[in-house]
Design a protein around this motif. Structure first.
Motif, PDB file in Angstrom:
ATOM      1  N   ARG A 732       0.830  -1.208   0.000  1.00 30.00           N
ATOM      2  CA  ARG A 732       0.000   0.000   0.000  1.00 30.00           C
ATOM      3  C   ARG A 732       0.865   1.259   0.000  1.00 30.00           C
ATOM      4  O   ARG A 732       0.578   2.228  -0.720  1.00 30.00           O
ATOM      5  CB  ARG A 732      -0.925   0.002   1.211  1.00 30.00           C
ATOM      6  CG  ARG A 732      -1.838   1.230   1.278  1.00 30.00           C
ATOM      7  CD  ARG A 732      -2.784   1.147   2.456  1.00 30.00           C
ATOM      8  NE  ARG A 732      -3.597   2.358   2.533  1.00 30.00           N
ATOM      9  CZ  ARG A 732      -4.688   2.601   1.795  1.00 30.00           C
ATOM     10  NH1 ARG A 732      -5.094   1.685   0.932  1.00 30.00           N
ATOM     11  NH2 ARG A 732      -5.367   3.706   1.926  1.00 30.00           N
ATOM     12  N   GLU A 733       1.937   1.221   0.796  1.00 25.26           N
ATOM     13  CA  GLU A 733       2.858   2.361   0.839  1.00 25.26           C
ATOM     14  C   GLU A 733       3.440   2.635  -0.537  1.00 25.26           C
ATOM     15  O   GLU A 733       3.509   3.795  -0.985  1.00 25.26           O
ATOM     16  CB  GLU A 733       3.973   2.074   1.849  1.00 25.26           C
ATOM     17  CG  GLU A 733       5.040   3.130   1.925  1.00 25.26           C
ATOM     18  CD  GLU A 733       6.199   2.694   2.812  1.00 25.26           C
ATOM     19  OE1 GLU A 733       7.316   3.200   2.584  1.00 25.26           O
ATOM     20  OE2 GLU A 733       5.989   1.863   3.712  1.00 25.26           O
ATOM     21  N   VAL A 736       0.761   4.199  -2.775  1.00 31.72           N
ATOM     22  CA  VAL A 736       0.506   5.601  -2.459  1.00 31.72           C
ATOM     23  C   VAL A 736       1.616   6.485  -3.003  1.00 31.72           C
ATOM     24  O   VAL A 736       1.374   7.538  -3.595  1.00 31.72           O
ATOM     25  CB  VAL A 736       0.348   5.784  -0.933  1.00 31.72           C
ATOM     26  CG1 VAL A 736       0.314   7.270  -0.573  1.00 31.72           C
ATOM     27  CG2 VAL A 736      -0.907   5.086  -0.440  1.00 31.72           C
ATOM     28  N   ALA A 739       1.205   6.806  -6.630  1.00 29.01           N
ATOM     29  CA  ALA A 739      -0.005   7.542  -6.995  1.00 29.01           C
ATOM     30  C   ALA A 739       0.199   9.047  -6.873  1.00 29.01           C
ATOM     31  O   ALA A 739      -0.440   9.827  -7.594  1.00 29.01           O
ATOM     32  CB  ALA A 739      -1.165   7.098  -6.114  1.00 29.01           C
ATOM     33  N   VAL A 740       1.063   9.483  -5.940  1.00 28.35           N
ATOM     34  CA  VAL A 740       1.261  10.927  -5.751  1.00 28.35           C
ATOM     35  C   VAL A 740       2.439  11.454  -6.567  1.00 28.35           C
ATOM     36  O   VAL A 740       2.866  12.590  -6.367  1.00 28.35           O
ATOM     37  CB  VAL A 740       1.468  11.258  -4.255  1.00 28.35           C
ATOM     38  CG1 VAL A 740       0.232  10.894  -3.442  1.00 28.35           C
ATOM     39  CG2 VAL A 740       2.703  10.560  -3.701  1.00 28.35           C
ATOM     40  N   PRO A 820       0.344   1.471  -9.599  1.00 24.94           N
ATOM     41  CA  PRO A 820      -0.339   1.800  -8.340  1.00 24.94           C
ATOM     42  C   PRO A 820      -1.804   1.379  -8.329  1.00 24.94           C
ATOM     43  O   PRO A 820      -2.347   1.030  -7.281  1.00 24.94           O
ATOM     44  CB  PRO A 820      -0.182   3.318  -8.239  1.00 24.94           C
ATOM     45  CG  PRO A 820       0.155   3.783  -9.616  1.00 24.94           C
ATOM     46  CD  PRO A 820       0.899   2.666 -10.254  1.00 24.94           C
ATOM     47  N   LEU A 824      -3.532  -0.567  -5.188  1.00 22.87           N
ATOM     48  CA  LEU A 824      -4.586   0.027  -4.387  1.00 22.87           C
ATOM     49  C   LEU A 824      -5.901  -0.740  -4.519  1.00 22.87           C
ATOM     50  O   LEU A 824      -6.712  -0.754  -3.598  1.00 22.87           O
ATOM     51  CB  LEU A 824      -4.776   1.490  -4.786  1.00 22.87           C
ATOM     52  CG  LEU A 824      -3.548   2.397  -4.498  1.00 22.87           C
ATOM     53  CD1 LEU A 824      -3.789   3.804  -5.018  1.00 22.87           C
ATOM     54  CD2 LEU A 824      -3.267   2.426  -3.002  1.00 22.87           C
TER      55      LEU A 824
END
Length: 827
Positions: A732-733, A736, A739-740, A820, A824
């Motif tokens: 998940r890290e 994220v 994704a950013v 990602p 997610l």
């Protein structure tokens, strides 16, 4: 639901786990490879050193005198044979200073024996590979022939029929000998051996009296005969003496090598435990559904236990194959460190037991994770509620670990073959893990919290290391141990290499020696006089003696002096000191070495010397002498006389030794010139000696690094295991971050920086521990002055850090490149 369901379910689960399953299999495979390869090496060594003691002795007893055996001694053995107290005996003439020189190589032979080929060996067997099927008596029937063990033949590239120069550098003159046969196996399985007849031994020693001992076959009461012989002044070696030495050697090799294999197995078990813990943590929903459907903890134990069993089986199979491949270079590296003729072989029983140990270790270390996962209530799993670690749970975990230590201890006992050694390995491993874990864990805790530049990548890496907690500890320990072992062994061997170069292989001082005959002195002088770089040189005439006796009142005391050395002017010899009358004061003077009790004889004592020529002279003890160890020739128990006296006593059995001091830059050129001018003389330079010593130390270095490198491999496996599991927990890290706007390379660099820091920490601490160990040794024994030089230390640090980074890169490359959206959605 039968076993088919459980088996199908387990196989599918392992296949879906992909990389996690592979990591666990690799961990088991490493453990099995380390264990089996070390066991194979130990068994090969035991086949050499653990055998019937009579083989070492060549009979029921081995007898010797302080000096070479005389004709009277041999007559005494004949009398014992005629009386029936011994059924037979065989004589040997051994030397440890033989040198073989070919056109390209020089080798110092560990053991050279003059034997009676029709009797040797009386116990055990000796086989020759070339000529195939020939006997020792057949290959030594040719005059000046010798047989050589295969390890020496390979290192010198010798073949049957080759003519080489051979010299006993203590007492004889060089001889041209022919290779008559290649020995494949000696009775005691030891290598670096040369065998020849007693007649050849007399040629090499320039003496008729060369027999150093005898092996006896005793039909009845060998203990009683040994006592009688000792009472008569003989030295006696019995099978019990050999057996005591064998037991100590066996215990040392067993604990060191098999213990190293057990530690490798322990590393594999830790890898399985880590993998199973995270593997089952990722399947909480699956476990909750199974328990909701009515599966009891025992069903889950069977299901997950079967998965662990399959991991153990597959990993053990890979480990056995890897062990077979690794054991070959490991055995050869061990063989090159000494004089053992190791025969590599594969024992199917050993392979099966090693595989069984791997499976058992996987099950033992996987049980705790299975118990923990199968004991959680399904409601907590489905609600994704945390399972708090209470003191009760901690005590339960400690109890489970303690119980699991019992079967691992039993496994260790079976492998080590001793309850004491098996328990010792487990206790040492546990104590080491606890101490190193607390030390390295504490240092890691401090290191990641020290002030550092606020660079986002470094800050991210340090924060990730903080969160990982104890999972990295095992990898840190493995890297630390590997760096320490390699640093300690390499520094010790390199220091020994430098010490040898200074003391025995230095290019300064007396650095050229020529072994020849008096007839070659004219050619020698023509070749060396006026040559550039020659600072000083002198000659010594050497003769063997049959007896040296000192008068004590009306009696004569036999002195242990095997030869005499004739000198002219001692002023040319560096480091030779005379205590007594000045050299040249009287022509009938004799000087004994200031050791072996000779210094207690009063000056003026009458000494009667009988030479190899049969001539006997009465000489007067004028004093004692002492010579530095750095000399190119070994004096041992030799007596010093004038050259005229030596020539009278030696007759035709004389050898000439020339020693020169040459500038190092001219050393090789002068050595080549002397060998060309005197093709039948043995020319040795300090460079030749240093090369031989350095090769011996290099072989030892290679073996030490090979064994110590296993710890670094263990570190690489545990790091790969840790990174692989971290990839799973931090999916998940990763999603994220990507994704950013962070790229795959950004994420990968963060992971690599984490393990760079970890590798640097472990390697720097390992190097520091090496230095602390050397300082402690120096405090305990001031003569021990070993240091790890900066360059080797830097290389070790870079290699260990590189291993950490490459291991992390190999495992993290794929997961950091997942899109990602895929990550997610899994959440």
């Amino acid at each position: 639901m039968g076993i088919t369901f459980y088996l199908t379910y387990a196989v599918r689960s392992l296949r879906r786990s992909g990389q996690r399953t592979l990591l666990a299999m690799v961990a088991v495979a490493f453990g099995v490879m380390a264990l089996v390869s070390m066991q194979m090496l130990t068994d090969n060594i035991f086949a050499v050193v653990i055998r019937d003691p009579r083989v070492d002795l060549g009979g029921d007893l081995e007898v010797y005198r302080d000096d070479d055996l005389t004709e009277a001694d041999i007559e005494q053995l004949n009398a014992l044979r005629e009386s029936g107290r011994i059924s037979d005996y065989t004589l040997t003439a051994d030397t440890y200073e033989l040198v073989i020189k070919t056109d390209t190589d020089t080798s110092f032979v560990g053991y050279a024996y003059g034997v009676e080929p029709d009797k040797y060996p009386m116990v055990g067997t000796l086989s020759l590979s070339v000529p195939d099927g020939a006997t020792l008596a057949e290959v030594l029937a040719r005059p000046r022939a010798f047989a050589i063990t295969r390890d020496l033949a390979n290192s010198l590239d010798l073949h049957v029929g080759d003519l080489v120069l051979v010299a006993d550098t203590v007492s004889g003159s060089p001889q041209r000998l022919t290779v008559g046969g290649i020995i494949d196996a000696t009775p005691d399985h030891m290598g670096s051996r040369v065998l020849y007849t007693l007649d050849t031994a007399r040629l090499l020693a320039n003496n008729t009296q060369v027999v150093s001992g005898a092996s006896l076959l005793v039909p009845d009461d060998p203990g009683g005969l040994a006592a009688d012989l000792e009472a008569a002044g003989w030295g006696v070696t019995t099978p019990d003496d050999i057996r005591t030495d064998q037991d100590s050697v066996r215990d040392v090799f067993n604990f060191m090598l098999k213990g190293a294999g057990m530690l490798g197995l322990l590393v594999g078990g830790i890898g399985v435990a880590n993998t199973m813990q995270v593997l089952l943590a990722r399947r909480t929903t699956e476990i909750a559904i199974l328990k909701t459907l009515g599966y009891r903890p025992r069903h889950l134990m069977l299901l997950f236990g079967l998965e662990t069993l399959l991991i153990g089986l597959a990993g053990s199979a890979l480990g056995v194959l890897a062990a077979i491949g690794f054991s070959i270079p490991l055995t050869r590296a061990m063989e090159r460190t000494g004089a053992m003729l190791l025969n590599w072989s594969v024992d199917p029983g050993l392979l099966l037991s090693g595989a069984g140990a791997g499976v058992a270790t996987a099950l033992i270390f996987g049980i705790y994770a299975i118990l923990r996962a199968s004991g959680v209530r399904p409601s907590l799993l489905l609600r994704q509620m945390p399972t708090f670690s209470t003191w009760r749970r901690r005590l339960q975990a400690a109890g489970v670990y303690a119980l699991l230590a019992l079967p691992f201890g039993a496994l260790s006992t079976l492998i080590m073959g001793s309850l004491l050694q098996g328990a010792g390995v487990v206790l040492v491993a546990l104590a080491g893990l606890i101490v190193l874990g607390l030390l390295l864990g504490g240092l890691l805790f401090v290191a990641v919290r020290l002030p550092a530049p606020r660079i986002w990548l470094l800050t991210l890496a340090r924060n990730n290391l903080k969160r990982q907690g104890g999972r990295l500890i095992f990898a840190l320990i493995a890297l630390f141990v590997g760096v320490f072992a390699i640093g300690f062994s390499s520094a010790t061997i390199l220091s020994a290499r430098e010490e040898f170069a200074v003391r025995q292989g230095s290019l300064e001082g007396e650095n050229v020696v020529v072994f020849g005959t008096p007839e070659q002195e004219t050619d020698l002088r023509a070749a060396i006089d006026g040559q550039p770089g020659v600072e000083n040189w002198f000659t010594v005439v050497q003769a063997g003696v049959t007896s040296v006796e000192a008068q004590s009142g009306d009696a004569w005391q036999t002195l242990d002096v095997p030869r005499i050395e004739g000198r002219t002017d001692l002023a040319s010899e560096s480091g030779l000191q005379i205590d007594g009358e000045a050299w040249g004061t009287r022509p009938d003077a004799i000087y004994l070495p200031s050791v072996y009790g000779f210094q207690d004889l009063p000056a003026g004592t009458l000494v009667r010397v009988t030479g190899a020529s049969g001539e006997a002279l009465n000489l007067v003890l004028a004093g004692t002498y002492w010579k530095e160890d750095s000399s190119m020739i070994s004096h041992g128990r030799a007596a010093l006389v004038s050259q005229d006296v030596a020539r009278t006593l030696g007759g035709d059995s004389l050898s000439l030794i020339a020693v020169a001091q040459v500038e190092p830059d001219h050393l090789v050129k002068l050595g080549d010139r002397l060998q060309d001018a005197l093709p039948d003389a043995m020319v040795l330079t300090a460079a030749d000696i240093r090369a031989v010593l350095q090769q011996m130390l290099t072989n030892l270095f290679v073996f030490a690094i090979t064994v110590a490198g296993l710890a670094l491999v263990a570190g690489a496996i545990l790091i790969a295991n840790s990174v692989g599991l971290s990839m799973i927990e931090r999916r998940r890290e990763i999603g994220v971050f990507k994704a950013v706007g962070y790229s795959s390379n950004h994420v990968l660099r963060a992971f690599l920086l984490e393990h760079t820091l970890m590798g640097l920490l472990a390697s720097l601490l390992g190097v520091a521990a090496v230095e602390i160990a050397f300082r402690a040794l120096h405090m305990a024994e001031s003569r021990v002055d070993i240091v790890l030089d900066p360059l080797p230390a830097l290389i070790i640090v870079l290699v260990a850090t590189g291993i950490a980074v490459v291991s992390a890169l190999a495992v993290a490359w794929g997961p950091t490149r997942v899109r990602p959206l895929v990550v997610l959605r899994d959440e």
